[in-house]
Design a protein around this motif. Structure first.
Motif, PDB file in Angstrom:
ATOM      1  N   TYR A 101      35.862  32.349  48.333  1.00 51.11           N
ATOM      2  CA  TYR A 101      36.802  33.462  48.378  1.00 51.11           C
ATOM      3  C   TYR A 101      36.665  34.224  49.691  1.00 51.11           C
ATOM      4  CZ  TYR A 101      37.257  33.015  43.272  1.00 51.11           C
ATOM      5  OH  TYR A 101      37.481  32.567  41.992  1.00 51.11           O
ATOM      6  N   LYS A 149      30.746  35.213  39.057  1.00 52.75           N
ATOM      7  CA  LYS A 149      31.055  34.239  38.006  1.00 52.75           C
ATOM      8  C   LYS A 149      32.331  33.466  38.356  1.00 52.75           C
ATOM      9  CE  LYS A 149      32.057  33.955  33.065  1.00 52.75           C
ATOM     10  NZ  LYS A 149      32.262  34.736  31.838  1.00 52.75           N
ATOM     11  N   TYR A 150      33.383  34.183  38.776  1.00 54.10           N
ATOM     12  CA  TYR A 150      34.631  33.520  39.156  1.00 54.10           C
ATOM     13  C   TYR A 150      34.391  32.582  40.338  1.00 54.10           C
ATOM     14  CZ  TYR A 150      36.949  37.266  36.471  1.00 54.10           C
ATOM     15  OH  TYR A 150      37.352  38.144  35.508  1.00 54.10           O
ATOM     16  N   GLN A 151      33.638  33.065  41.336  1.00 59.50           N
ATOM     17  CA  GLN A 151      33.378  32.262  42.524  1.00 59.50           C
ATOM     18  C   GLN A 151      32.655  30.974  42.165  1.00 59.50           C
ATOM     19  OE1 GLN A 151      33.827  32.703  46.430  1.00 59.50           O
ATOM     20  NE2 GLN A 151      33.821  30.685  45.537  1.00 59.50           N
ATOM     21  N   SER A 189      40.536  36.481  45.672  1.00 65.07           N
ATOM     22  CA  SER A 189      40.157  35.476  44.677  1.00 65.07           C
ATOM     23  C   SER A 189      41.366  34.694  44.178  1.00 65.07           C
ATOM     24  CB  SER A 189      39.414  36.123  43.508  1.00 65.07           C
ATOM     25  OG  SER A 189      40.218  37.093  42.883  1.00 65.07           O
ATOM     26  N   GLY A 221      42.775  34.021  41.378  1.00 66.17           N
ATOM     27  CA  GLY A 221      42.663  33.147  40.219  1.00 66.17           C
ATOM     28  C   GLY A 221      41.839  31.898  40.473  1.00 66.17           C
ATOM     29  N   GLY A 222      41.247  31.795  41.643  1.00 70.29           N
ATOM     30  CA  GLY A 222      40.322  30.714  41.924  1.00 70.29           C
ATOM     31  C   GLY A 222      40.866  29.520  42.668  1.00 70.29           C
ATOM     32  N   SER A 223      42.072  29.054  42.343  1.00 70.21           N
ATOM     33  CA  SER A 223      42.527  27.775  42.873  1.00 70.21           C
ATOM     34  C   SER A 223      43.188  27.854  44.254  1.00 70.21           C
ATOM     35  CB  SER A 223      43.487  27.109  41.893  1.00 70.21           C
ATOM     36  OG  SER A 223      44.610  27.920  41.696  1.00 70.21           O
ATOM     37  N   ARG A 281      31.280  39.859  37.702  1.00 72.69           N
ATOM     38  CA  ARG A 281      32.357  38.921  37.320  1.00 72.69           C
ATOM     39  C   ARG A 281      32.890  38.177  38.540  1.00 72.69           C
ATOM     40  NH1 ARG A 281      36.044  43.882  36.025  1.00 72.69           N
ATOM     41  NH2 ARG A 281      34.592  43.914  34.314  1.00 72.69           N
ATOM     42  N   TYR A 282      32.844  38.804  39.726  1.00 68.26           N
ATOM     43  CA  TYR A 282      33.299  38.101  40.934  1.00 68.26           C
ATOM     44  C   TYR A 282      32.416  36.891  41.222  1.00 68.26           C
ATOM     45  CZ  TYR A 282      36.992  41.235  42.477  1.00 68.26           C
ATOM     46  OH  TYR A 282      38.165  41.930  42.584  1.00 68.26           O
ATOM     47  N   LYS A 341      32.976  29.158  39.676  1.00 69.67           N
ATOM     48  CA  LYS A 341      33.878  28.209  39.020  1.00 69.67           C
ATOM     49  C   LYS A 341      34.949  27.652  39.958  1.00 69.67           C
ATOM     50  CE  LYS A 341      33.351  30.291  34.476  1.00 69.67           C
ATOM     51  NZ  LYS A 341      34.023  30.894  33.338  1.00 69.67           N
ATOM     52  N   SER A 342      34.965  28.145  41.195  1.00 68.99           N
ATOM     53  CA  SER A 342      35.993  27.737  42.145  1.00 68.99           C
ATOM     54  C   SER A 342      35.419  26.793  43.200  1.00 68.99           C
ATOM     55  CB  SER A 342      36.588  28.965  42.838  1.00 68.99           C
ATOM     56  OG  SER A 342      37.554  28.575  43.786  1.00 68.99           O
TER      57      SER A 342
END
Length: 154
Positions: free
Chosen positions: A146, A137-139, A79, A81-83, A134-135, A141-142
């Motif tokens: 991932y 959720k993070y995905q 992941s 941090g997404g960016s 949470r993974y 936003k990216s």
């Protein structure tokens, strides 16, 4: 001097000197915990991923959350941090033959990494997202997907 340098702002996803230093300290602390037999963080199982720097050739140790995949295989998510892809992922893909993992209180085990694609990735991602929402959720936003990597003992 660039505009970001003038205003003191960094490009999103670019760690500053303090954050990189802090990350190294946190990783070292987590590695010590895993080696002492305590391999959980925020409700997730953690292993130490041993890689080799793609440019430096130096050994690297990174604590990474993992998810079971069959008898001996484990899944990890890049992941970062997404960016952008995390450094450990780039190193792992550059030198897959030199990768190993350490589970809590155990000796290192050489592994073969395989980036999952298509239906394999989709099925693995469903299990990961169910285990740790949470993974997902993070995905969401990216802008990038991932990578999911299966680590199989050699």
């Amino acid at each position: 001097m660039t505009r970001n340098q003038q205003t003191g702002k960094r490009k999103p996803g670019t760690p500053g000197p303090l954050s990189r230093w802090m990350q190294q300290k946190m990783n070292a602390r987590m590695n010590r915990k895993v080696r002492r037999g305590r391999g959980t963080f925020m409700g997730m199982d953690v292993l130490i991923l041993n890689t080799v720097g793609r440019r430096s050739g130096q050994p690297r140790e990174t604590p990474v959350a993992w998810f079971p995949d069959g008898d001996e295989a484990r899944l990890i998510v890049a992941s970062g941090g997404g960016s952008r892809h995390p450094d450990w992922y780039v190193n792992l893909m550059a030198h897959p033959d030199r990768a190993s993992i350490e589970l809590p209180g155990r000796e290192p085990v050489p592994v073969t990494p395989k980036r999952l694609e298509g239906a394999d990735r989709a099925q693995a991602w469903q299990r990961i997202a169910a285990a740790q929402p949470r993974y997902a959720k993070y995905q969401s936003k990216s802008e990038r997907e991932y990578p999911v990597i299966r680590l199989t003992p050699r």
